[in-house]
Design a protein around this motif. Structure first.
Motif, PDB file in Angstrom:
ATOM      1  N   PRO A  19       6.096  54.646  -8.761  1.00 37.73           N
ATOM      2  CA  PRO A  19       4.978  53.828  -9.261  1.00 37.73           C
ATOM      3  C   PRO A  19       3.640  54.503  -8.985  1.00 37.73           C
ATOM      4  O   PRO A  19       3.553  55.395  -8.165  1.00 37.73           O
ATOM      5  CB  PRO A  19       5.097  52.532  -8.444  1.00 37.73           C
ATOM      6  CG  PRO A  19       6.384  52.618  -7.681  1.00 37.73           C
ATOM      7  CD  PRO A  19       6.751  54.044  -7.597  1.00 37.73           C
ATOM      8  N   GLY A  20       2.615  54.021  -9.703  1.00 36.07           N
ATOM      9  CA  GLY A  20       1.298  54.597  -9.534  1.00 36.07           C
ATOM     10  C   GLY A  20       0.223  53.585  -9.858  1.00 36.07           C
ATOM     11  O   GLY A  20       0.508  52.397 -10.070  1.00 36.07           O
ATOM     12  N   PRO A  21      -1.009  54.063  -9.932  1.00 37.06           N
ATOM     13  CA  PRO A  21      -2.145  53.156 -10.106  1.00 37.06           C
ATOM     14  C   PRO A  21      -2.184  52.453 -11.469  1.00 37.06           C
ATOM     15  O   PRO A  21      -2.919  51.487 -11.631  1.00 37.06           O
ATOM     16  CB  PRO A  21      -3.363  54.068  -9.937  1.00 37.06           C
ATOM     17  CG  PRO A  21      -2.865  55.456 -10.098  1.00 37.06           C
ATOM     18  CD  PRO A  21      -1.424  55.449  -9.700  1.00 37.06           C
ATOM     19  N   TYR A  22      -1.403  52.936 -12.466  1.00 35.55           N
ATOM     20  CA  TYR A  22      -1.441  52.303 -13.793  1.00 35.55           C
ATOM     21  C   TYR A  22      -0.207  51.455 -14.065  1.00 35.55           C
ATOM     22  O   TYR A  22      -0.063  50.862 -15.131  1.00 35.55           O
ATOM     23  CB  TYR A  22      -1.603  53.378 -14.882  1.00 35.55           C
ATOM     24  CG  TYR A  22      -2.753  54.284 -14.545  1.00 35.55           C
ATOM     25  CD1 TYR A  22      -4.063  53.801 -14.589  1.00 35.55           C
ATOM     26  CD2 TYR A  22      -2.527  55.590 -14.106  1.00 35.55           C
ATOM     27  CE1 TYR A  22      -5.127  54.604 -14.209  1.00 35.55           C
ATOM     28  CE2 TYR A  22      -3.597  56.389 -13.732  1.00 35.55           C
ATOM     29  CZ  TYR A  22      -4.888  55.904 -13.782  1.00 35.55           C
ATOM     30  OH  TYR A  22      -5.929  56.686 -13.405  1.00 35.55           O
ATOM     31  N   THR A  23       0.716  51.432 -13.085  1.00 36.35           N
ATOM     32  CA  THR A  23       1.960  50.671 -13.253  1.00 36.35           C
ATOM     33  C   THR A  23       1.667  49.197 -13.524  1.00 36.35           C
ATOM     34  O   THR A  23       2.299  48.577 -14.390  1.00 36.35           O
ATOM     35  CB  THR A  23       2.843  50.833 -12.001  1.00 36.35           C
ATOM     36  OG1 THR A  23       3.027  52.236 -11.762  1.00 36.35           O
ATOM     37  CG2 THR A  23       4.188  50.176 -12.179  1.00 36.35           C
ATOM     38  N   ASP A  24       0.684  48.626 -12.814  1.00 37.93           N
ATOM     39  CA  ASP A  24       0.388  47.199 -12.986  1.00 37.93           C
ATOM     40  C   ASP A  24      -0.062  46.878 -14.410  1.00 37.93           C
ATOM     41  O   ASP A  24       0.319  45.845 -14.961  1.00 37.93           O
ATOM     42  CB  ASP A  24      -0.678  46.756 -11.977  1.00 37.93           C
ATOM     43  CG  ASP A  24      -0.035  46.318 -10.664  1.00 37.93           C
ATOM     44  OD1 ASP A  24       1.030  45.669 -10.719  1.00 37.93           O
ATOM     45  OD2 ASP A  24      -0.574  46.639  -9.596  1.00 37.93           O
ATOM     46  N   ARG A  25      -0.866  47.758 -14.995  1.00 36.04           N
ATOM     47  CA  ARG A  25      -1.305  47.513 -16.383  1.00 36.04           C
ATOM     48  C   ARG A  25      -0.113  47.487 -17.331  1.00 36.04           C
ATOM     49  O   ARG A  25      -0.050  46.666 -18.248  1.00 36.04           O
ATOM     50  CB  ARG A  25      -2.274  48.626 -16.828  1.00 36.04           C
ATOM     51  CG  ARG A  25      -3.704  48.364 -16.385  1.00 36.04           C
ATOM     52  CD  ARG A  25      -4.621  49.477 -16.861  1.00 36.04           C
ATOM     53  NE  ARG A  25      -4.614  49.610 -18.306  1.00 36.04           N
ATOM     54  CZ  ARG A  25      -5.055  50.698 -18.950  1.00 36.04           C
ATOM     55  NH1 ARG A  25      -5.526  51.738 -18.263  1.00 36.04           N
ATOM     56  NH2 ARG A  25      -5.020  50.749 -20.251  1.00 36.04           N
ATOM     57  N   ILE A  26       0.815  48.413 -17.104  1.00 40.24           N
ATOM     58  CA  ILE A  26       2.003  48.479 -17.961  1.00 40.24           C
ATOM     59  C   ILE A  26       2.864  47.226 -17.768  1.00 40.24           C
ATOM     60  O   ILE A  26       3.351  46.631 -18.736  1.00 40.24           O
ATOM     61  CB  ILE A  26       2.779  49.785 -17.670  1.00 40.24           C
ATOM     62  CG1 ILE A  26       1.950  50.970 -18.182  1.00 40.24           C
ATOM     63  CG2 ILE A  26       4.172  49.765 -18.288  1.00 40.24           C
ATOM     64  CD1 ILE A  26       2.432  52.335 -17.735  1.00 40.24           C
ATOM     65  N   LEU A  27       3.004  46.802 -16.502  1.00 40.66           N
ATOM     66  CA  LEU A  27       3.783  45.586 -16.227  1.00 40.66           C
ATOM     67  C   LEU A  27       3.113  44.364 -16.854  1.00 40.66           C
ATOM     68  O   LEU A  27       3.791  43.494 -17.417  1.00 40.66           O
ATOM     69  CB  LEU A  27       3.934  45.401 -14.708  1.00 40.66           C
ATOM     70  CG  LEU A  27       4.864  46.408 -14.023  1.00 40.66           C
ATOM     71  CD1 LEU A  27       4.791  46.268 -12.505  1.00 40.66           C
ATOM     72  CD2 LEU A  27       6.303  46.241 -14.504  1.00 40.66           C
ATOM     73  N   ASP A  28       1.779  44.283 -16.775  1.00 43.62           N
ATOM     74  CA  ASP A  28       1.053  43.164 -17.396  1.00 43.62           C
ATOM     75  C   ASP A  28       1.411  43.073 -18.875  1.00 43.62           C
ATOM     76  O   ASP A  28       1.695  41.998 -19.405  1.00 43.62           O
ATOM     77  CB  ASP A  28      -0.470  43.379 -17.290  1.00 43.62           C
ATOM     78  CG  ASP A  28      -0.970  43.213 -15.855  1.00 43.62           C
ATOM     79  OD1 ASP A  28      -0.223  42.659 -15.019  1.00 43.62           O
ATOM     80  OD2 ASP A  28      -2.110  43.659 -15.578  1.00 43.62           O
ATOM     81  N   CYS A  29       1.380  44.241 -19.536  1.00 43.27           N
ATOM     82  CA  CYS A  29       1.624  44.280 -20.979  1.00 43.27           C
ATOM     83  C   CYS A  29       3.064  43.879 -21.300  1.00 43.27           C
ATOM     84  O   CYS A  29       3.314  43.105 -22.230  1.00 43.27           O
ATOM     85  CB  CYS A  29       1.320  45.689 -21.483  1.00 43.27           C
ATOM     86  SG  CYS A  29       1.823  45.936 -23.175  1.00 43.27           S
ATOM     87  N   LEU A  30       4.028  44.397 -20.531  1.00 46.75           N
ATOM     88  CA  LEU A  30       5.436  44.065 -20.771  1.00 46.75           C
ATOM     89  C   LEU A  30       5.654  42.565 -20.572  1.00 46.75           C
ATOM     90  O   LEU A  30       6.307  41.903 -21.389  1.00 46.75           O
ATOM     91  CB  LEU A  30       6.330  44.875 -19.823  1.00 46.75           C
ATOM     92  CG  LEU A  30       6.361  46.391 -20.066  1.00 46.75           C
ATOM     93  CD1 LEU A  30       6.991  47.113 -18.873  1.00 46.75           C
ATOM     94  CD2 LEU A  30       7.134  46.730 -21.355  1.00 46.75           C
ATOM     95  N   GLU A  31       5.066  42.051 -19.500  1.00 46.78           N
ATOM     96  CA  GLU A  31       5.246  40.629 -19.174  1.00 46.78           C
ATOM     97  C   GLU A  31       4.687  39.764 -20.296  1.00 46.78           C
ATOM     98  O   GLU A  31       5.342  38.828 -20.772  1.00 46.78           O
ATOM     99  CB  GLU A  31       4.531  40.323 -17.849  1.00 46.78           C
ATOM    100  CG  GLU A  31       4.762  38.905 -17.366  1.00 46.78           C
ATOM    101  CD  GLU A  31       4.057  38.614 -16.038  1.00 46.78           C
ATOM    102  OE1 GLU A  31       3.147  39.379 -15.641  1.00 46.78           O
ATOM    103  OE2 GLU A  31       4.408  37.597 -15.409  1.00 46.78           O
ATOM    104  N   LYS A  32       3.488  40.106 -20.755  1.00 39.27           N
ATOM    105  CA  LYS A  32       2.811  39.320 -21.790  1.00 39.27           C
ATOM    106  C   LYS A  32       3.628  39.293 -23.092  1.00 39.27           C
ATOM    107  O   LYS A  32       3.606  38.314 -23.827  1.00 39.27           O
ATOM    108  CB  LYS A  32       1.447  39.965 -22.052  1.00 39.27           C
ATOM    109  CG  LYS A  32       0.445  39.047 -22.724  1.00 39.27           C
ATOM    110  CD  LYS A  32      -0.944  39.681 -22.724  1.00 39.27           C
ATOM    111  CE  LYS A  32      -1.299  40.138 -24.114  1.00 39.27           C
ATOM    112  NZ  LYS A  32      -2.533  40.941 -24.135  1.00 39.27           N
ATOM    113  N   ASN A  33       4.366  40.393 -23.363  1.00 32.83           N
ATOM    114  CA  ASN A  33       5.101  40.495 -24.623  1.00 32.83           C
ATOM    115  C   ASN A  33       6.586  40.149 -24.487  1.00 32.83           C
ATOM    116  O   ASN A  33       7.371  40.411 -25.402  1.00 32.83           O
ATOM    117  CB  ASN A  33       4.955  41.904 -25.195  1.00 32.83           C
ATOM    118  CG  ASN A  33       3.558  42.146 -25.746  1.00 32.83           C
ATOM    119  OD1 ASN A  33       3.248  41.756 -26.860  1.00 32.83           O
ATOM    120  ND2 ASN A  33       2.695  42.752 -24.936  1.00 32.83           N
ATOM    121  N   GLY A  34       6.960  39.642 -23.316  1.00 35.59           N
ATOM    122  CA  GLY A  34       8.370  39.305 -23.107  1.00 35.59           C
ATOM    123  C   GLY A  34       9.278  40.521 -23.219  1.00 35.59           C
ATOM    124  O   GLY A  34      10.407  40.427 -23.690  1.00 35.59           O
ATOM    125  N   ALA A  35       8.774  41.680 -22.803  1.00 30.94           N
ATOM    126  CA  ALA A  35       9.532  42.925 -22.960  1.00 30.94           C
ATOM    127  C   ALA A  35      10.040  43.419 -21.612  1.00 30.94           C
ATOM    128  O   ALA A  35       9.475  43.122 -20.572  1.00 30.94           O
ATOM    129  CB  ALA A  35       8.633  43.988 -23.592  1.00 30.94           C
TER     130      ALA A  35
END
Ligand code: ZN
Length: 400
Positions: free
Chosen positions: A215-231
């Motif tokens: 993981p890294g400093p941009y992992t949270d942004r990617i997780l936010d996006c996946l979560e928001k899109n049900g992905a």
């Protein structure tokens, strides 16, 4: 004039006197020393006294020390591993970029722990170009070659083409351009009324997004996006980053993302060898399990570097990819977005890296775009399960 000549002659004679009466040091076999005049040396030699190099020998230890020992003690030193010939104590080792070095045997294990190997073949990989030519290169060159259109397998260097009459054929990528110009297509004709057998029960095509090196400093942004899109997606994590980014790792697990192993320190498994690979994967998986309660079941080898012996040692499926976004190289969100959206098909595995900010930018566009196209975004294990599963010791680059 004559007087001066005599004076010079006298000086020469005086200088020669100490030379003719030179002192010599002789040694007994036990190492005792005796200094005698060179005139007497002959008779002392007959009594069992020797020059130094007849009594002593230079020897070496496995860690490169040198010492002079008495010949009568030589066998004792040899029993302790010392040798007269330093070459018997050194081994040639190779690193992944093709450099070789002679290493004292005592340091061989340490070097091998750091990725050096005993034979050049272990740090070389055979690659195939788009015309079917094979070349063996140092592992350090592999990523660059892959970016230049070389492939690990003949299968990847070929492409399947379709014409409008239901014919298809597989050709080298280099030959495909001419055929595409003649009307062949990369996509099969529209499917018949019955859906192909590999489409999941809800009928939607599936794709597995995968993220390496975090993981890294941009992992949270990617997780936010996946979560928001049900992905869902799969994160192949590097063990030595888990302490710093434990919160991100736990969040991956809590959101139902799949966590896979990407080694402890991003060492090439083929360089680590079979037992080194097994230990490296265990160490990484232990850490993931300790932090999340979930043990990774799949492996992505760093640099995509693998062979049968490391796959077997890993005891898990090796997950490669068939869409390489090259996000680490371009660091350009448009390029990453296009790499996915231009090619993506049912069953694909997409390679990205969650340690680059442009990748997070791209993901924020890729995920909604794929959902809009009707794709179901799943983990690697979900994709594999829908396509008949996967086995330990095998490598997969897509699940069609
Ligand atoms: Zn990596």
């Amino acid at each position: 004039m004559i007087r001066r000549g005599l004076a010079v002659l006298l000086m020469i004679v005086l200088l020669c006197v100490p030379v003719s009466a030179r002192e010599v040091t002789l040694y007994s076999v036990g190492g005792r020393e005796k200094t005698v005049s060179s005139d007497e040396a002959g008779s002392w030699r007959q009594k069992g006294w020797f020059d130094r190099d007849e009594v002593y020998t230079d020897i070496y230890s496995g860690d490169g020390q040198e010492r002079e020992v008495l010949n009568i003690e030589l066998s004792l030193w040899e029993e302790r591993g010392w040798r007269e010939d330093p070459e018997q104590l050194r081994t040639v080792l190779y690193s992944w970029d093709g450099t070789s070095e002679k290493v004292w045997n005592d340091f061989v294990q340490e070097r091998m722990d750091n990725g050096w190997v005993r034979t050049p073949e272990e740090v070389q990989t055979a690659l195939c170009d788009g015309s079917g030519n094979w070349e063996t290169v140092w592992n350090a060159e592999v990523e660059g070659r892959l970016a230049d259109g070389w492939y690990r397998t003949e299968e990847e260097a070929k492409v399947r083409l379709y014409d409008g009459d239901g014919n298809s054929k597989t050709v080298w990528k280099a030959e495909s351009e001419a055929l595409l110009a003649q009307g062949w297509s990369l996509t099969p004709p529209a499917p018949a009324e019955t859906a192909p057998a590999n489409v999941p029960s809800d009928g939607r095509p599936m794709v597995a997004l995968t993220f390496d090196d975090g993981p890294g400093p941009y992992t949270d942004r990617i997780l936010d996006c996946l979560e928001k899109n049900g992905a869902k997606a799969t994160f192949f994590v590097v063990g030595n980053r888990l302490g710093t980014y434990a919160a991100q790792l736990r969040r991956e697990a809590e959101l139902g993302m799949e966590i896979g192993c990407h080694s402890w320190a991003h060492s090439s498994f083929t360089s680590l060898g079979a037992s080194g690979t097994a230990a490296d994967i265990k160490r990484t998986n232990d850490r993931v399990e300790e932090l999340t309660g979930v043990r990774p079941m799949i492996v992505r080898p760093p640099y995509g570097s693998h062979n049968a012996s490391v796959r077997e040692a890993a005891g898990a499926p090796f997950i490669l990819w068939n869409i390489d976004t090259l996000d680490w190289k371009t660091k350009n969100a448009d390029s990453t977005f296009n790499a996915v959206l231009d090619k993506v098909k049912d069953g694909d595995i997409v390679l990205m890296h969650d340690i680059h900010s442009p990748t997070a930018d791209a993901v924020e566009r890729i995920v909604p775009a794929l959902v809009k196209r009707g794709f179901s975004l799943v983990t690697v294990s979900e994709l594999a399960a829908a396509r008949g599963g996967m086995s330990a010791g095998k490598a997969y680059s897509s699940f069609r």
